[in-house]
Design a protein around this motif. Structure first.
Motif, mmCIF file in Angstrom:
data_model
loop_
_atom_site.group_PDB
_atom_site.id
_atom_site.type_symbol
_atom_site.label_atom_id
_atom_site.label_comp_id
_atom_site.label_asym_id
_atom_site.label_seq_id
_atom_site.Cartn_x
_atom_site.Cartn_y
_atom_site.Cartn_z
ATOM 1 N N ASP A 149 0.922 -1.200 -0.207
ATOM 2 C CA ASP A 149 -0.140 0.105 -0.036
ATOM 3 C C ASP A 149 0.879 1.262 -0.072
ATOM 4 O O ASP A 149 0.634 2.335 -0.781
ATOM 5 C CB ASP A 149 -0.929 0.160 1.269
ATOM 6 C CG ASP A 149 -1.889 -0.777 1.094
ATOM 7 O OD1 ASP A 149 -2.384 -1.514 0.052
ATOM 8 O OD2 ASP A 149 -2.630 -1.494 2.057
ATOM 9 N N ALA A 150 1.856 1.435 0.718
ATOM 10 C CA ALA A 150 2.843 2.318 0.686
ATOM 11 C C ALA A 150 3.738 2.625 -0.624
ATOM 12 O O ALA A 150 3.719 3.718 -1.087
ATOM 13 C CB ALA A 150 4.005 2.112 1.872
ATOM 14 N N ALA A 153 3.838 -2.092 -7.121
ATOM 15 C CA ALA A 153 2.518 -1.534 -6.934
ATOM 16 C C ALA A 153 1.554 -2.303 -7.574
ATOM 17 O O ALA A 153 0.386 -2.131 -7.541
ATOM 18 C CB ALA A 153 2.571 0.033 -7.309
ATOM 19 N N ARG A 198 2.006 1.772 -3.349
ATOM 20 C CA ARG A 198 1.203 2.059 -4.376
ATOM 21 C C ARG A 198 0.807 3.787 -4.023
ATOM 22 O O ARG A 198 -0.057 4.428 -4.966
ATOM 23 C CB ARG A 198 0.062 1.426 -4.092
ATOM 24 C CG ARG A 198 0.121 0.014 -4.574
ATOM 25 C CD ARG A 198 -1.146 -0.743 -4.484
ATOM 26 N NE ARG A 198 -0.896 -2.101 -4.969
ATOM 27 C CZ ARG A 198 -1.031 -3.183 -4.288
ATOM 28 N NH1 ARG A 198 -1.348 -3.105 -2.825
ATOM 29 N NH2 ARG A 198 -0.974 -4.658 -4.633
ATOM 30 N N ALA A 199 0.973 4.190 -2.948
ATOM 31 C CA ALA A 199 0.435 5.750 -2.702
ATOM 32 C C ALA A 199 1.062 6.828 -3.710
ATOM 33 O O ALA A 199 2.286 6.575 -4.108
ATOM 34 C CB ALA A 199 0.929 6.218 -1.231
ATOM 35 N N PRO A 200 0.144 7.592 -3.908
ATOM 36 C CA PRO A 200 0.647 8.635 -5.108
ATOM 37 C C PRO A 200 1.664 9.375 -4.630
ATOM 38 O O PRO A 200 1.960 9.648 -3.100
ATOM 39 C CB PRO A 200 -0.683 9.458 -5.248
ATOM 40 C CG PRO A 200 -1.508 9.257 -3.965
ATOM 41 C CD PRO A 200 -1.069 8.029 -3.717
ATOM 42 N N LYS A 247 6.542 8.693 -2.210
ATOM 43 C CA LYS A 247 7.059 9.062 -1.076
ATOM 44 C C LYS A 247 8.069 7.857 -0.676
ATOM 45 O O LYS A 247 7.708 6.743 -0.966
ATOM 46 C CB LYS A 247 6.034 9.448 0.103
ATOM 47 C CG LYS A 247 5.158 10.639 -0.333
ATOM 48 C CD LYS A 247 4.220 10.844 0.926
ATOM 49 C CE LYS A 247 3.412 12.322 0.341
ATOM 50 N NZ LYS A 247 2.450 12.343 1.362
#
Length: 862
Positions: A54-55, A128, A57-59, A62
């Protein structure tokens, strides 16, 4: 976090199946009797690796916190320890769990690499894009928990005054749940279940042809339906695979509708679209290439396709909601045609008008339902129908209304010959060669009679019989029986049950419109449908394109309400099949597709008696349950499948139905792209030049990458062949018998199929699947455990390959590829496989015969 932390875990995972005796857990061995008595089961978790993904895949890209990566690796180690304990306690690790922890290891490796190398955008995109099936719980039989009540022991639902009594639950259906399986039986069941994940892996690895990718996905879906209908599998494992299959198949549908051919290489289509100046088809090809590169973990290809898509003006990220719904509307029109879309729009207008005015004497309850219907019919909600239309083919497998059958056609030709036959004719003589056979009255006038055409010669009639075998599509009577009860709109969420119900029928009607336009007019295509409540609605027959378009308007043009009587609806449908048989003597089979959300009583003995009255037409009763399960209908379908009949049972809960209607199955890059407004007015050459200028040679770069890999692959194969030949010569010199390896056989077979190397491929196929013995003895009681495993592997391969399209070459290649994947799961080495072929040929003959029949194509009829 370094690779050094993951490599030892990979070695320990390998030990679980390859070298189980090397696993050491001294403390667990001491407590083994107690743990075994308590029924120890491993607690496997994926929460931390899910958080890591999930991290990624985060936009915004980061940096990933170090604690997430450390936690994921520690979680993987805990899972490995749990399986090592299982091995020590029970003597074996279930194959499904061993395969699962291997997939989890591969996912963790990819995710850790992406998290460590922040500059490697391709690695991050690949991590991702990992689909949830990679870390999903394995497909395994769920044991009944202590105190759980079986179906036959549950309290019976009381029937209403006018309803038939509920049938007794079959004790046979619960026997499997109550009887523990032996270790050998568990191993054989696990081999069959693992075939599903192997097919998914093969689909991920297919980079060229959408047709093969679709066949693999559809084969996996069929096996999943079969397994979930016959076995008490864990719900989470089944659901995550069902959703993944629905997404992938529906995406292929949209790509093909956007202009891609399923039978041509994706890179070739990208080059062709560029040369023709076709922006949309080029974009679709790049989207498809990008998707397969991410699924296969191909960083170089992913970088190139991502750059090309960005050059065309479309970057990363999902569609914004409005754009996504607009794109789904465009896909539904591409899939079913503008006439179908106009009919649906017209039907909704008609329905809104019918609900706008309140009838006289309307009760408060009826008014409430009418307001709910108007909200459901609102123009802004029509987009949900188009989203459902695009998703139905991937979500629900109802088969096709035509069945491919290998037919031997017998053609009798009559010709005249000079040699004697039982039938004699007198025909005018044509030349001097006929004189010996002529009827001569006066020898002096023979030549004159020949010239004048008066001379008759004896001719004999010979009947020449020619047999020709070809594949012919024969008709299937399909009747959709759809629940029109009020609960379809009132219960569930957002009226999704009613919308998906209608979308199932609309998709079938839309495909019929295309088949009527493109198909063989000599083959009859008919579809019947009816809605039912407590009363049975009129039957509607669709026999041509105009009727199909009108039916689509009718489906959405009415709001239905009432109760539910499933049994009566089924019984009345059998009469319709009998009438269809009278109209079409060539009718091959019939299928009733029941779409309902009702938990109503259905007596199987009554249904079976009605089926038998129809005659010799095989009738399958298939069920799509929306929102609520129906135990009686599920048991009805399960028994049909156990008898080898074609039937399916789909269950979609309310959350899945809402997801379908809201278009949430469609993620990733856009399928459609808009070009400059003036592009349509340009010539082909000008459009192609503009696209080349925008892309700056990126498509050529993709081609160069593929060519480089092809050369490298050929060199690697040559080196492998040289090394293998050298090893064989050395072994022969030492007197060591040659060892046959299965590794690489599948890829070689697939290459031979692509290159149409029939002789090499047939030789390879017969090497692994030799011609079956003349007489099979499958009832032999002294079969070895290896023989049982071989029979399961052969049966699984036959079931998968039988439904594959394409040529016999491609089916042979797929059989070899699937065998290579299944042998390790079945704990069979090639040597043990060939030993069974040699020593127990008669025991496996029938199973081998089914494989040979599956690769040759559809069943034969004379």
């Amino acid at each position: 976090m370094r690779d050094e932390a993951l490599s030892p875990l990979g070695e320990r995972i390998e030990q679980l199946t390859a070298r189980p005796h090397d696993v050491r857990a001294p403390l667990v061995r001491i407590a083994r009797p107690l743990l075994r008595a308590l029924g120890y089961r491993p607690a496997l978790r994926t929460a931390r690796v899910t958080a890591l993904l999930d991290a990624l895949r985060a936009p915004g890209g980061k940096p990933v916190p170090e604690e997430l990566l450390t936690g994921a690796v520690r979680e993987l180690e805990d899972n490995v320890i749990a399986l090592e304990r299982t091995l020590v306690v029970h003597g074996r690790v279930p194959l499904a769990h061993a395969a699962w922890v291997r997939r989890l290891y591969e996912v963790t490796v990819r995710a850790s690499r992406a998290a460590r190398d922040q500059k490697n955008e391709a690695a991050r995109r690949i991590a991702a894009a990992l689909d949830p099936v990679r870390i999903a719980p394995p497909l395994a039989i769920t044991p009944r928990t202590p105190g759980e009540t079986s179906e036959k022991d549950k309290p019976k639902k009381k029937a209403g005054k006018d309803e038939p009594a509920a049938p007794e639950a079959s004790e046979e259906a619960d026997t499997f749940l109550d009887k523990p399986l032996s270790a050998e039986e568990e191993r054989l069941v696990e081999v069959e279940l693992l075939a599903i994940d192997h097919l998914l892996d093969a689909a991920r690895g297919e980079k060229e042809f959408l047709s093969r990718k679709r066949r693999l996905l559809e084969a996996a879906r069929k096996l999943l339906l079969d397994a979930s209908a016959a076995l008490p599998l864990g719900k989470e494992g089944v659901e995550v695979r069902r959703r993944h299959l629905a997404m992938e198949i529906a995406r292929i549908d949209r790509l093909e509708a956007a202009g891609l051919s399923p039978h041509r290489g994706l890179l070739h289509q990208a080059k062709d679209a560029l040369a023709r100046g076709e922006r949309q088809r080029l974009h679709a090809a790049l989207v498809a290439l990008d998707g397969v590169s991410l699924a296969a973990g191909d960083e170089a290809l992913s970088v190139a396709t991502s750059r090309a898509r960005q050059k065309l003006g479309e970057g990363e990220g999902e569609d914004p909601e409005v754009d996504k719904l607009r794109s789904l509307r465009q896909s539904s029109e591409e899939m079913f045609g503008s006439a179908a879309m106009a009919a649906i729009a017209e039907g909704y207008v008609t329905a809104r008008k019918s609900q706008a005015k309140s009838p006289k004497g309307e009760s408060d309850e009826d008014k409430k339902y009418r307001m709910l219907a108007l909200q459901w019919l609102a123009p802004e909600n029509e987009a949900e129908t188009h989203a459902a239309l695009c998703a139905i083919d991937g979500t629900v497998d109802v088969g096709v209304p035509l069945a491919p059958v290998r037919v031997t056609e017998v053609e009798t030709r009559v010709r005249l010959v000079r040699h004697p036959t039982p039938d004699l004719l007198l025909m005018p003589a044509r030349d001097v060669l006929d004189i010996p056979h002529a009827v001569i009255e006066d020898p002096r006038t023979v030549l004159l009679a020949l010239a004048e055409g008066r001379l008759l010669a004896r001719r004999y009639v010979e009947q020449e019989v020619k047999k020709r075998t070809r594949t012919r599509l024969v008709g299937e009577a399909r009747i959709y029986v759809l629940d029109g009860s009020s609960s379809m709109l009132e219960d569930g969420k957002k009226g999704a049950r009613a919308r998906v119900r209608d979308a199932i029928l609309l998709a079938e009607l839309g495909m019929l419109v295309k088949r009527f336009a493109e198909g063989d007019r000599s083959t009859r295509l008919t579809l019947h449908y009816r809605y039912f409540t407590k009363k049975i609605g009129p039957i509607a027959r669709v026999g041509n394109g105009k009727e199909a378009i009108a039916a689509m308007a009718d489906v959405v043009g009415r709001v239905r309400k009432g109760g539910t009587d499933i049994e009566n609806a089924l019984l009345s449908s059998f009469e319709q099949i009998r009438a269809a048989k009278d109209e079409d003597p060539d009718l091959a089979r019939a299928q009733i597709v029941l779409v309902t959300d009702g938990d109503a009583v259905v007596r199987e003995d009554v249904i079976q008696a009605a089926r038998e009255k129809v005659g010799d037409v095989p009738i399958a009763v298939s069920v799509v349950a929306l929102g609520e399960e129906n135990v009686a209908l599920r048991a009805l379908v399960a028994r049909q499948r156990a008898r080898g009949e074609r039937a399916f049972y789909h269950f979609l809960d309310d959350d899945a139905l809402v997801e379908i209607c809201e278009g949430k199955l469609f993620t990733g890059p856009k399928i459609h792209v808009e070009g400059p407004p003036d592009e349509k007015n340009l010539s082909v050459e000008a459009r192609a030049a503009r696209l080349r200028a925008e892309l700056g040679g990126l498509v050529d770069e993709l081609g160069a990458l593929a060519e480089k890999r092809s050369v490298a692959a050929i060199e690697a194969l040559a080196a492998e062949a040289d090394a293998s030949a050298e090893a064989s010569r050395a072994e022969a010199a030492l007197g060591v018998p040659a060892d046959t390896a299965a590794k690489g056989e599948g890829s070689k077979a697939l290459r031979e199929a692509i290159e149409k190397d029939r002789r090499a491929l047939e030789g390879r196929f017969l090497r692994w699947f030799p011609a079956p013995a003349a007489e099979g003895d499958e009832n032999a009681t002294a079969r070895s455990s290896d023989c049982e495993a071989v029979i399961v592997v052969l049966s699984t391969i036959a079931e998968v390959v039988a439904d594959f399209g394409g040529s016999d070459l491609s089916r042979r290649a797929e059989a070899i590829d699937l065998l290579e994947r299944l042998l390790p799961d079945a704990m069979l080495t090639p040597a043990r496989w060939f030993a069974v072929m040699r020593d127990e040929a008669s025991a496996v003959a029938n199973a081998m015969r089914t494989v040979h029949a599956a690769v040759t194509g559809p069943r034969s009829v004379v």
